[in-house]
Motif scaffolding. Structure first.
Motif, PDB file in Angstrom:
ATOM      1  N   PRO A   1      -0.223 -45.062   1.732  1.00  0.00           N
ATOM      2  CA  PRO A   1      -0.452 -44.837   3.153  1.00  0.00           C
ATOM      3  C   PRO A   1       0.587 -43.891   3.768  1.00  0.00           C
ATOM      4  N   PHE A   2       0.190 -43.229   4.832  1.00  0.00           N
ATOM      5  CA  PHE A   2       1.120 -42.379   5.550  1.00  0.00           C
ATOM      6  C   PHE A   2       2.194 -43.245   6.204  1.00  0.00           C
ATOM      7  N   PRO A   3       3.373 -42.676   6.477  1.00  0.00           N
ATOM      8  CA  PRO A   3       4.400 -43.439   7.201  1.00  0.00           C
ATOM      9  C   PRO A   3       3.867 -43.942   8.543  1.00  0.00           C
ATOM     10  N   GLU A   4       4.362 -45.081   8.955  1.00  0.00           N
ATOM     11  CA  GLU A   4       3.788 -45.739  10.132  1.00  0.00           C
ATOM     12  C   GLU A   4       4.125 -45.034  11.437  1.00  0.00           C
ATOM     13  N   TYR A   5       5.313 -44.413  11.525  1.00  0.00           N
ATOM     14  CA  TYR A   5       5.776 -43.949  12.826  1.00  0.00           C
ATOM     15  C   TYR A   5       5.745 -42.436  13.010  1.00  0.00           C
ATOM     16  N   ASN A   6       5.836 -41.673  11.944  1.00  0.00           N
ATOM     17  CA  ASN A   6       5.822 -40.221  12.075  1.00  0.00           C
ATOM     18  C   ASN A   6       5.146 -39.601  10.864  1.00  0.00           C
ATOM     19  N   LEU A   7       4.383 -38.545  11.095  1.00  0.00           N
ATOM     20  CA  LEU A   7       3.789 -37.775  10.020  1.00  0.00           C
ATOM     21  C   LEU A   7       4.884 -36.957   9.341  1.00  0.00           C
ATOM     22  N   ASP A   8       4.948 -37.008   8.021  1.00  0.00           N
ATOM     23  CA  ASP A   8       6.003 -36.299   7.279  1.00  0.00           C
ATOM     24  C   ASP A   8       5.365 -35.263   6.358  1.00  0.00           C
ATOM     25  N   LEU A   9       5.160 -34.055   6.865  1.00  0.00           N
ATOM     26  CA  LEU A   9       4.579 -32.992   6.047  1.00  0.00           C
ATOM     27  C   LEU A   9       5.527 -32.541   4.949  1.00  0.00           C
ATOM     28  N   HIS A  10       6.799 -32.859   5.075  1.00  0.00           N
ATOM     29  CA  HIS A  10       7.761 -32.492   4.031  1.00  0.00           C
ATOM     30  C   HIS A  10       7.485 -33.237   2.718  1.00  0.00           C
ATOM     31  N   ALA A  11       6.743 -34.337   2.789  1.00  0.00           N
ATOM     32  CA  ALA A  11       6.430 -35.089   1.571  1.00  0.00           C
ATOM     33  C   ALA A  11       5.122 -34.627   0.931  1.00  0.00           C
ATOM     34  N   TRP A  12       4.471 -33.611   1.497  1.00  0.00           N
ATOM     35  CA  TRP A  12       3.244 -33.075   0.921  1.00  0.00           C
ATOM     36  C   TRP A  12       3.584 -32.040  -0.147  1.00  0.00           C
ATOM     37  N   TRP A  13       2.578 -31.669  -0.909  1.00  0.00           N
ATOM     38  CA  TRP A  13       2.770 -30.642  -1.932  1.00  0.00           C
ATOM     39  C   TRP A  13       1.481 -29.843  -2.098  1.00  0.00           C
ATOM     40  N   VAL A  14       1.588 -28.712  -2.790  1.00  0.00           N
ATOM     41  CA  VAL A  14       0.422 -27.899  -3.115  1.00  0.00           C
ATOM     42  C   VAL A  14      -0.038 -28.256  -4.523  1.00  0.00           C
ATOM     43  N   ASP A  15      -1.318 -28.602  -4.651  1.00  0.00           N
ATOM     44  CA  ASP A  15      -1.901 -28.892  -5.962  1.00  0.00           C
ATOM     45  C   ASP A  15      -2.265 -27.547  -6.601  1.00  0.00           C
ATOM     46  N   PRO A  16      -1.602 -27.157  -7.690  1.00  0.00           N
ATOM     47  CA  PRO A  16      -1.806 -25.809  -8.240  1.00  0.00           C
ATOM     48  C   PRO A  16      -3.246 -25.539  -8.676  1.00  0.00           C
ATOM     49  N   ARG A  17      -3.910 -26.552  -9.247  1.00  0.00           N
ATOM     50  CA  ARG A  17      -5.281 -26.338  -9.717  1.00  0.00           C
ATOM     51  C   ARG A  17      -6.218 -26.100  -8.536  1.00  0.00           C
ATOM     52  N   ARG A  18      -6.120 -26.951  -7.526  1.00  0.00           N
ATOM     53  CA  ARG A  18      -7.001 -26.799  -6.381  1.00  0.00           C
ATOM     54  C   ARG A  18      -6.699 -25.513  -5.612  1.00  0.00           C
ATOM     55  N   ALA A  19      -5.424 -25.153  -5.527  1.00  0.00           N
ATOM     56  CA  ALA A  19      -5.058 -23.914  -4.837  1.00  0.00           C
ATOM     57  C   ALA A  19      -5.684 -22.707  -5.535  1.00  0.00           C
ATOM     58  N   GLU A  20      -5.666 -22.720  -6.849  1.00  0.00           N
ATOM     59  CA  GLU A  20      -6.247 -21.599  -7.595  1.00  0.00           C
ATOM     60  C   GLU A  20      -7.761 -21.545  -7.399  1.00  0.00           C
ATOM     61  N   GLU A  21      -8.415 -22.694  -7.415  1.00  0.00           N
ATOM     62  CA  GLU A  21      -9.866 -22.727  -7.204  1.00  0.00           C
ATOM     63  C   GLU A  21     -10.239 -22.176  -5.831  1.00  0.00           C
ATOM     64  N   ILE A  22      -9.483 -22.585  -4.810  1.00  0.00           N
ATOM     65  CA  ILE A  22      -9.783 -22.117  -3.454  1.00  0.00           C
ATOM     66  C   ILE A  22      -9.560 -20.612  -3.342  1.00  0.00           C
ATOM     67  N   GLU A  23      -8.474 -20.132  -3.919  1.00  0.00           N
ATOM     68  CA  GLU A  23      -8.219 -18.686  -3.877  1.00  0.00           C
ATOM     69  C   GLU A  23      -9.319 -17.912  -4.587  1.00  0.00           C
ATOM     70  N   ASP A  24      -9.796 -18.418  -5.717  1.00  0.00           N
ATOM     71  CA  ASP A  24     -10.886 -17.743  -6.439  1.00  0.00           C
ATOM     72  C   ASP A  24     -12.149 -17.710  -5.590  1.00  0.00           C
ATOM     73  N   ARG A  25     -12.486 -18.829  -4.968  1.00  0.00           N
ATOM     74  CA  ARG A  25     -13.722 -18.891  -4.185  1.00  0.00           C
ATOM     75  C   ARG A  25     -13.618 -18.038  -2.928  1.00  0.00           C
ATOM     76  N   GLN A  26     -12.417 -17.960  -2.338  1.00  0.00           N
ATOM     77  CA  GLN A  26     -12.246 -17.103  -1.166  1.00  0.00           C
ATOM     78  C   GLN A  26     -12.402 -15.629  -1.542  1.00  0.00           C
ATOM     79  N   ARG A  27     -11.889 -15.258  -2.710  1.00  0.00           N
ATOM     80  CA  ARG A  27     -12.022 -13.864  -3.146  1.00  0.00           C
ATOM     81  C   ARG A  27     -13.477 -13.499  -3.418  1.00  0.00           C
ATOM     82  N   ASN A  28     -14.269 -14.472  -3.853  1.00  0.00           N
ATOM     83  CA  ASN A  28     -15.661 -14.190  -4.259  1.00  0.00           C
ATOM     84  C   ASN A  28     -16.677 -14.443  -3.151  1.00  0.00           C
ATOM     85  N   ARG A  29     -16.195 -14.814  -1.974  1.00  0.00           N
ATOM     86  CA  ARG A  29     -17.135 -15.117  -0.883  1.00  0.00           C
ATOM     87  C   ARG A  29     -17.764 -13.840  -0.348  1.00  0.00           C
TER      88      ARG A  29
END
Length: 609
Positions: free
Chosen positions: A581-609
């Motif tokens: 679960p997310f922290p109860e009192y504040n959103l912490d975007l510093h604890a997020w990360w980029v998923d390399p596989r999904r990032a590559e898929e999105i970049e490929d699909r954006q290039r081919n749109r």
């Protein structure tokens, strides 16, 4: 520097049942964190914050929008318009766990000693702490930061740390701070929020001048690129000294943080839909309801989240500037409140998404309700002669007619009592002959459609109203000098309000440029109630003090309260990961990360749109 266990002075005081003798640093244990009440939830030796994943991948980028422009990389001074995100480059002495109401853990300071009587605090700096140029962080840097920010920085710092009596170095890596007898329970914790600046870097520089240089810090990111007014880029520091600290492990995973500047939110939304931005925190109910129906969402490339907000909603409102004579009469201010038709807005513009804000501490136990409690009454009784009778005799929320027509009728009665009459269709003061006019100052065209209904209702009363839209730099300059009739302002609140309330409400900051006393309040009763809140020594006492302050502010009709939402709306391209679960009192975007596989898929699909 290390210190021994509690000594004889404290022990004798406890055994004899009287007040303890003054504790010395050698008698006070060194701890890893502090909580406002009780003890921190995380024990000494914890390995990472519960919502952070220590095995998260590192890399990728997060591109977000900022609105307007910027001309400075110094966020601490009055001059200039600072770029977004500059706090990323600075470490503080302590850092907060967003899953607790208010607990602070060691960052630059690896250990803390707090006097049981809260008359002093000491911080032991981490021996490995370094600025980005490799220079160590020392006690002198802490002292330099405190003195520079409180004496030459924005007025907020002087208000926040007003109860510090003295700060000095015990040795190269130990700082001792003496505190006033104000009983400000939060002061030791908010001292931990002090951003630490490198004294050697500023030695030959003018701190109060705007600059576009890549300033030096000690935090997890550093400034990589500055394109004034258009873009600022932060890059992850590969040899960041604190990356393996428990408070940082699994955080600051994204390699590049980018802020691209746009003219307004409409353009920024289109940039997000085109894939030029990765994430958007949506502030418009209409956009959230209608603007995201585009192919990338239906294809699963874009995702929408609603993350519950555990903090008080605070107050977003039309803020009246009491420095203008037209707003001095409380009856005029109440009449303007009566012209605001939230239900119509929520139904016709907001898709029923919002709740009406009534309290300065909305969505919390600190909001005043009904008649004053016995504890509240005792706090308010000394000021009875200075307060409206309604504070004691009329319950909250304030009763106004639900329908607009009787509301406007009541507004006309109040304006008549205040000495106004309609002449040739214009609300005019009977003695001075001055028409009642007001201007709402904005910098974002998105808000224009929300202001117009209020001005239309005011026109029915004969009050002339205009909207003035200016660019962000001009808007900030006018705010600094309080050159406005009315603005859309906000007074954000945490679960544990304290010293920052001085900057919001007290006489000392009513005429200080760039203070957050936007209203121009200068009322001795409110000054005293703020000090009561700061001095609260228990959760119950804090709630009571906040309720008393809230009650007095609300009966002053200083603002026209708007609305709030119980969650944060986030739209993002689906390449990010996080732990729930997310922290109860504040959103912490510093604890997020980029998923390399999904990032590559999105970049490929954006290039081919």
């Amino acid at each position: 520097m290390r210190h021994a266990a509690p000594g004889l002075g404290l022990l004798l005081g406890a055994l004899l049942g009287g007040p303890a003798l003054a504790a010395t640093p050698t008698e006070v244990p060194t701890v890893h964190g502090l909580a406002l009440y009780g003890k921190p939830s995380l024990p000494a030796g914890f390995t990472h914050l519960p919502h952070a994943d220590p095995d998260a991948p590192v890399g990728g980028s997060l591109i977000r929008s900022a609105i307007g422009s910027f001309d400075s990389t110094n966020p601490f001074i009055i001059r200039g318009t600072p770029a977004t995100g500059l706090t990323e480059i600075y470490d503080t002495l302590l850092t907060q766990n967003p899953d607790e109401p208010f607990s602070m853990y060691g960052l630059l300071a690896e250990g803390v000693r707090l006097d049981p009587e809260r008359q002093w605090i000491e911080f032991d700096l981490h021996p490995e702490a370094r600025f980005h140029d490799g220079e160590p962080v020392t006690a002198e840097d802490v002292i330099f930061s405190f003195e520079t920010l409180t004496e030459r920085g924005q007025p907020f710092y002087a208000a926040y740390y007003a109860d510090v009596v003295d700060i000095r170095a015990v040795d190269e890596d130990t700082v001792h701070v003496d505190l006033a007898d104000s009983e400000s329970r939060e002061l030791p914790l908010i001292l931990g929020q002090l951003p630490i600046l490198p004294a050697h870097f500023w030695e030959d520089r003018d701190f109060e001048a705007t600059t576009r240089d890549a300033l030096l810090g000690s935090g997890p990111y550093r400034i990589a690129t500055v394109d004034p007014g258009r873009r600022i880029v932060y890059e992850r520091v590969p040899d960041y000294w604190g990356k393996d600290l428990p408070v940082n492990r699994g955080r600051h995973n994204i390699e590049r943080l980018v802020y691209d500047y746009y003219r307004d939110q409409t353009v920024a939304l289109e940039a997000f839909k085109a894939g030029n931005l990765d994430m958007r925190i949506e502030s418009s109910a209409r956009n959230w309801a209608t603007a995201y129906d585009f192919p990338a969402l239906t294809e699963g490339l874009v995702k929408r989240l609603e993350v519950a907000d555990g903090q008080p909603a605070g107050m977003q409102a039309y803020v009246m500037n009491l420095r203008r004579d037209k707003f001095q009469d409380v009856r005029v201010r109440e009449a303007l409140n009566l012209a605001f038709d939230f239900e119509w807005l929520n139904r016709n513009l907001f898709y029923g998404a919002y709740e009406r804000t009534r309290s300065y501490f909305a969505n919390s136990g600190m909001a005043a309700d009904g008649l004053p409690s016995e504890a509240e009454r005792q706090m308010l009784e000394p000021y009875r002669q200075s307060l409206p009778d309604e504070v004691f005799s009329s319950p909250l929320p304030i009763e106004h007619p639900d329908e607009l027509r009787p509301r406007l009728a009541r507004a006309l009665e109040l304006l008549d009592e205040a000495g106004y009459a309609v002449r040739n269709g214009v609300m005019t003061h009977r003695d001075s002959g001055a028409p009642l006019r007001l201007e709402v100052l904005l910098y974002d065209t998105q808000f224009e459609r929300v202001v117009q209904p209020l001005l239309q209702n005011l026109a029915k009363l004969g009050i002339e109203g205009d909207i003035r839209i200016v660019d962000v730099n001009q808007y900030l300059n006018r705010l600094r000098s309080f050159d406005f009739d009315m603005i859309v302002g906000s007074f954000p609140q945490s679960a544990n309000p304290g010293n920052e309330q001085r900057d919001f409400w007290t006489s000392e900051f009513a005429d200080v440029p760039q203070s957050r006393n936007l209203i121009g309040l200068s009322e001795p009763v409110i000054d005293d109630l703020v000090e009561d809140l700061i001095a609260a020594d228990s959760r119950q006492a804090l709630d009571t003090a906040a309720q008393a302050l809230d009650r007095v502010l609300r009966w002053g009709f200083y603002v026209i309260p708007q609305w709030h939402l119980g969650h944060t709306r986030i739209a993002l391209w689906n390449k990010f990961g996080w732990q729930e679960p997310f922290p109860e009192y504040n959103l912490d975007l510093h604890a997020w990360w980029v998923d390399p596989r999904r990032a590559e898929e999105i970049e490929d699909r954006q290039r081919n749109r």
